[in-house]
Design an enzyme around this catalytic site. Structure first.
Site, short mmCIF file in Angstrom:
data_model
loop_
_atom_site.label_atom_id
_atom_site.label_comp_id
_atom_site.label_asym_id
_atom_site.label_seq_id
_atom_site.Cartn_x
_atom_site.Cartn_y
_atom_site.Cartn_z
N CYS A 2 4.79 -11.09 13.88
CA CYS A 2 4.94 -10.78 15.28
C CYS A 2 4.40 -11.94 16.11
O CYS A 2 3.38 -12.54 15.77
CB CYS A 2 4.24 -9.51 15.72
SG CYS A 2 4.84 -8.06 14.87
N ARG A 27 7.72 -15.97 13.37
CA ARG A 27 6.68 -14.99 13.05
C ARG A 27 7.24 -13.59 12.83
O ARG A 27 6.52 -12.69 12.41
CB ARG A 27 5.63 -14.95 14.16
CG ARG A 27 4.98 -16.27 14.44
CD ARG A 27 3.99 -16.15 15.58
NE ARG A 27 2.90 -15.27 15.23
CZ ARG A 27 1.80 -15.67 14.59
NH1 ARG A 27 1.65 -16.92 14.25
NH2 ARG A 27 0.84 -14.81 14.29
N TRP A 75 7.95 -8.26 13.62
CA TRP A 75 8.14 -8.10 12.18
C TRP A 75 7.60 -6.71 11.89
O TRP A 75 6.39 -6.47 11.96
CB TRP A 75 7.35 -9.16 11.42
CG TRP A 75 7.61 -9.19 9.95
CD1 TRP A 75 8.59 -9.88 9.31
CD2 TRP A 75 6.88 -8.49 8.93
NE1 TRP A 75 8.52 -9.66 7.95
CE2 TRP A 75 7.49 -8.81 7.69
CE3 TRP A 75 5.79 -7.62 8.92
CZ2 TRP A 75 7.03 -8.30 6.48
CZ3 TRP A 75 5.34 -7.11 7.73
CH2 TRP A 75 5.96 -7.45 6.52
N ASN A 101 0.21 -7.97 18.16
CA ASN A 101 0.42 -8.57 16.84
C ASN A 101 -0.77 -8.16 15.98
O ASN A 101 -1.91 -8.46 16.31
CB ASN A 101 0.48 -10.10 16.96
CG ASN A 101 0.38 -10.79 15.60
OD1 ASN A 101 0.82 -10.25 14.61
ND2 ASN A 101 -0.20 -11.97 15.58
N GLY A 102 -0.50 -7.44 14.88
CA GLY A 102 -1.58 -7.00 14.00
C GLY A 102 -1.31 -5.58 13.54
O GLY A 102 -0.18 -5.09 13.64
N GLU A 482 6.82 -22.88 -7.87
CA GLU A 482 7.18 -23.16 -6.48
C GLU A 482 8.69 -23.32 -6.33
O GLU A 482 9.30 -22.83 -5.37
CB GLU A 482 6.43 -24.41 -5.99
CG GLU A 482 6.77 -24.88 -4.60
CD GLU A 482 6.52 -23.84 -3.50
OE1 GLU A 482 5.94 -22.77 -3.77
OE2 GLU A 482 6.94 -24.09 -2.36
N LYS A 486 11.04 -21.10 -3.91
CA LYS A 486 11.83 -21.76 -2.86
C LYS A 486 13.27 -21.27 -2.91
O LYS A 486 13.86 -20.92 -1.90
CB LYS A 486 11.76 -23.27 -3.08
CG LYS A 486 11.66 -24.13 -1.90
CD LYS A 486 10.33 -24.20 -1.20
CE LYS A 486 9.84 -22.93 -0.62
NZ LYS A 486 8.47 -22.84 -0.32
N GLU A 489 13.52 -17.19 -2.07
CA GLU A 489 13.19 -16.67 -0.74
C GLU A 489 14.24 -17.01 0.31
O GLU A 489 14.38 -16.29 1.28
CB GLU A 489 11.78 -17.08 -0.30
CG GLU A 489 11.59 -18.54 0.02
CD GLU A 489 10.16 -18.88 0.45
OE1 GLU A 489 9.46 -18.01 0.99
OE2 GLU A 489 9.75 -20.03 0.24
N HIS A 505 8.89 -15.10 -25.95
CA HIS A 505 8.11 -13.88 -26.15
C HIS A 505 8.71 -12.71 -25.37
O HIS A 505 8.01 -11.75 -25.06
CB HIS A 505 6.64 -14.13 -25.78
CG HIS A 505 6.01 -15.16 -26.66
ND1 HIS A 505 5.70 -14.92 -27.99
CD2 HIS A 505 5.71 -16.47 -26.45
CE1 HIS A 505 5.20 -16.02 -28.54
NE2 HIS A 505 5.20 -16.98 -27.61
N LYS A 604 6.61 -16.11 8.87
CA LYS A 604 5.85 -17.30 8.51
C LYS A 604 4.38 -17.01 8.26
O LYS A 604 3.79 -17.47 7.31
CB LYS A 604 6.00 -18.32 9.64
CG LYS A 604 5.28 -19.63 9.41
CD LYS A 604 6.05 -20.48 8.45
CE LYS A 604 5.39 -21.81 8.16
NZ LYS A 604 5.87 -22.34 6.88
O1 M6R Z 1 0.02 -19.69 5.71
P1 M6R Z 1 -0.25 -19.56 4.24
O2 M6R Z 1 -0.19 -20.87 3.52
O3 M6R Z 1 -1.54 -18.84 3.95
O4 M6R Z 1 0.94 -18.68 3.68
C1 M6R Z 1 0.98 -18.31 2.33
C2 M6R Z 1 2.32 -17.73 1.98
O5 M6R Z 1 2.63 -16.65 2.79
C3 M6R Z 1 3.45 -18.78 2.10
O6 M6R Z 1 3.20 -19.89 1.30
C4 M6R Z 1 4.79 -18.13 1.66
O7 M6R Z 1 4.78 -17.86 0.29
C5 M6R Z 1 5.99 -18.99 2.05
N1 M6R Z 1 7.07 -18.13 2.37
C6 M6R Z 1 6.47 -19.87 0.97
O8 M6R Z 1 7.56 -20.64 1.34
#
Ligand code: M6R
Length: 609
Positions: A2, A27, A75, A101-102, A482, A486, A489, A505, A604
């Site tokens: 948010c 956000r 969000w 926001n929260g 990672e 990537k 997501e 396994h 984000k």
């Molecule tokens: O702001 P942060 O680095 O603490 O965020 C951590 C994760 O939420 C962030 O890395 C998330 O996994 C991203 N979507 C990855 O691209």
């Protein structure tokens, strides 16, 4: 999660609120709304869907003359995305409007209490209780009513509050959700993040937890929890305005991928002095304090956690200290064996991630020293840590992190070299050798970025697959984690990362004719082993894409396609390997016509548990 904005000044508020929300859409983007005070009344415009739906509905705010207002991009946490659940929320009389926001953790009890007083609720949100609580405390003093209401709240909140009877002011509050004040020639702003105000000002005041601010057209007064005025320091933002714009690229993600050479240089250069030593500006740990550390923890979420996995391999290899890498959401509840002999490294781009922040607090409660690696200056994690090292990646807008992850890696390398050197595990010569390889990374990354065309073409071939497996050993495995995140997501392709030796396994039973496997084979000492795993999946019909180093040109006849990258010190290879993997994910998502910068269900900054 948010985004909130607010404005009071000498210009119509609606277009400014929409403009600010557009910068905060990363956000949350399932609905948006604004509230304005006009002719002694509050008017609300809100709509389910992207900000553009609201903006189109009110023609960009054209013709709305109100000069005070608040806005929100959502969000969803409580209640599905809908017009009713969109913020702002009004109190029953319509006198107050609130954006939030929260999460209000005790909202169910408060709602019950308000309902038993006869209050009727129009939404399923936790936020609506705040509007009703303010209304119930109101006796003519706006600020006092907000203060009284927030005393009843448990949880996290950044709030913007309007009152129809006070058209020349609005109030904002911060508790565990980010909020800044922007001071400009045309009036005063609040926002969840700096880019929302950057087009109008670089003068910013970051608020601390429990602070309340009253904004009028020409003044901003900050109060502490007890209601006493607080002197706040203004900060000048030195970012280029265009750093939060797409600058000709189709998406923030590709722009941020391309910005990695500069981000790496900005993070590395200030940390190396003229004599070739490491200067970690934010660390105040002496060698003797370090010698007392018997265990290191790296705690983070998502990609930052994946950077931590790389950190574990590198720190253990060089400094010979045991390192545990933990997901923050697990660490905080697992009763970790952490004490004053532990050094806890917290990694976070935003510096606001709820689980990571809770893990930090848990570590401190247990007596550990906390060193954080953070990108957002002045964020909560940065301000609560004993030591802070900033990654100078600049603003990262795309939900899928790229340049922040890469700079987290370089910070972890620097920490590893620093600790290993301080403990005498590597000598000056070793350190110089490692640093000279580190300094060359930005140029090497630039070279890899020139392969973007090849990856774009290759992506067409894999764009319509529904499953992907990323395999590798040791550091290659850390990067596979990672690379897989990537891809999944942003493209919504089901994807898993496996330690290559672990495949047999169980998971190898999923490999069949045409299954897409990406094998990362850059770790020199394990290349033969990874090759055997490639043969195993190939023998079962997998379509295999291999990522390896230039010097392995003749050793991979099994692969369907091979991507070559230059070679550097084995420990630093992740910084190079991740780049083609980011490009692969991006171009596959592009070919699938996905909404790359705003993937479904994500945001984000994850400020909820
Ligand atoms: O702001 P942060 O680095 O603490 O965020 C951590 C994760 O939420 C962030 O890395 C998330 O996994 C991203 N979507 C990855 O691209």
């Amino acid at each position: 999660m948010c985004g909130i904005v607010g404005f009071i000044g000498c210009k119509p508020a609606a277009p400014l609120l929409l403009e600010g929300l557009a910068k905060l859409e990363y956000r949350g983007y399932d609905s948006a709304g604004i509230a304005l005070v006009e002719n002694g009344q509050i008017t609300i415009h809100k709509a389910k869907g992207r900000l553009s739906v609201l903006s189109d509905r009110i023609r960009g705010g054209d013709g709305i003359e109100a000069t005070v207002g608040i806005g929100h991009t959502r969000w969803a946490t409580h209640g599905k995305p809908s017009d009713e659940n969109s913020h702002p929320h009004k109190s029953a009389s319509g006198r107050f409007a609130v954006v939030h926001n929260g999460i209000i953790e005790n909202y169910a009890a408060l709602k019950k209490e308000l309902q038993s007083d006869g209050v009727e609720f129009l939404s399923e949100t936790d936020t609506e209780v705040i509007a009703h609580l303010i209304e119930r405390s109101y006796t003519g003093d706006f600020l006092a009513a907000v203060r009284a209401a927030i005393q009843r709240l448990e949880g996290s909140y950044a709030l913007g509050v309007l009152c129809a009877e006070h058209p020349d002011e609005f109030i904002a509050v911060r508790n565990a959700s980010p909020l800044i004040v922007g001071l400009s020639e045309i009036g005063n702003f609040i926002a969840s993040d700096i880019p929302a105000v950057l087009a109008h000002t670089r003068r910013v005041i970051p608020l601390a937890d429990h602070e309340i601010v009253r904004l009028t057209r020409d003044a901003v007064t900050v109060f502490d929890q007890a209601g006493h005025p607080v002197e706040k320091k203004e900060m000048t933002v030195d970012w280029d305005v265009t750093s939060a714009e797409k600058g000709g690229y189709d998406h923030f993600m590709i722009k941020e991928i391309m910005e990695q050479p500069q981000a790496l240089s900005a993070t590395i250069s200030p940390r190396i002095d003229a004599d070739g030593g490491i200067v970690l500006d934010g660390i105040h740990l002496t060698a003797s304090q370090l010698r007392k550390v018997n265990r290191l923890f790296i705690v983070a979420c998502g990609s930052a956690y994946h950077a931590g996995v790389v950190g574990k391999y590198v720190i253990e290899k060089l400094a010979r200290i045991p390192v545990e890498v933990d997901l923050a959401s697990e660490f905080r509840y697992r009763d970790p064996i952490v004490d004053e002999k532990s050094l806890v490294i917290i990694v976070s781009q935003s510096g606001e991630t709820a689980d990571t922040l809770a893990a930090l607090r848990e570590a401190k409660r247990r007596g550990a020293r906390v060193l954080s690696i953070v990108n957002v200056v002045g964020s909560t994690i940065a301000s609560e840590s004993d030591d802070v090292l900033y990654t100078w990646a600049g603003p990262e807008i795309s939900v899928a992190t790229t340049k922040a992850y890469s700079t987290q890696l370089t910070m972890l390398y620097l920490i590893a070299f620093y600790i290993a050197h301080k403990l005498g595990r590597i000598d000056d010569r070793d350190q110089r050798r490692l640093l000279s390889a580190l300094i060359r990374l930005p140029d090497m990354v630039s070279g890899i970025l020139r392969q973007a065309g090849e990856l774009k073409q290759l992506a067409q071939r894999y764009a319509y697959l529904e499953h992907a497996y990323f395999i590798g050993r040791n550091l290659d495995y850390a990067v596979a984690l990672e690379a897989s995140l990537k891809l999944k997501e942003i493209s919504y392709i089901h994807s898993e990362a496996y330690a290559a030796g672990e495949l047999k396994h169980g998971t190898i039973s999923l490999i069949e004719e045409g299954t897409f496997v990406v094998a990362l084979a850059c770790c020199e000492k394990l290349i033969e082993k990874t090759m055997s795993n490639i043969k195993e999946v190939k023998a079962r019909g997998a379509e295999v894409l291999v990522l390896t180093t230039d010097d392995n040109r003749d050793v991979l006849p099994e692969a369907d396609h091979v991507l070559y990258i230059p070679k550097t010190n084995d420990l630093l290879m992740p910084s190079l390997e991740v780049v083609p993997m980011q490009l692969l994910g991006y171009y596959i998502a592009l070919a699938r016509k996905c909404d790359i910068d705003k993937p479904r269900n994500l945001a984000k900054s994850v400020t909820v548990e």
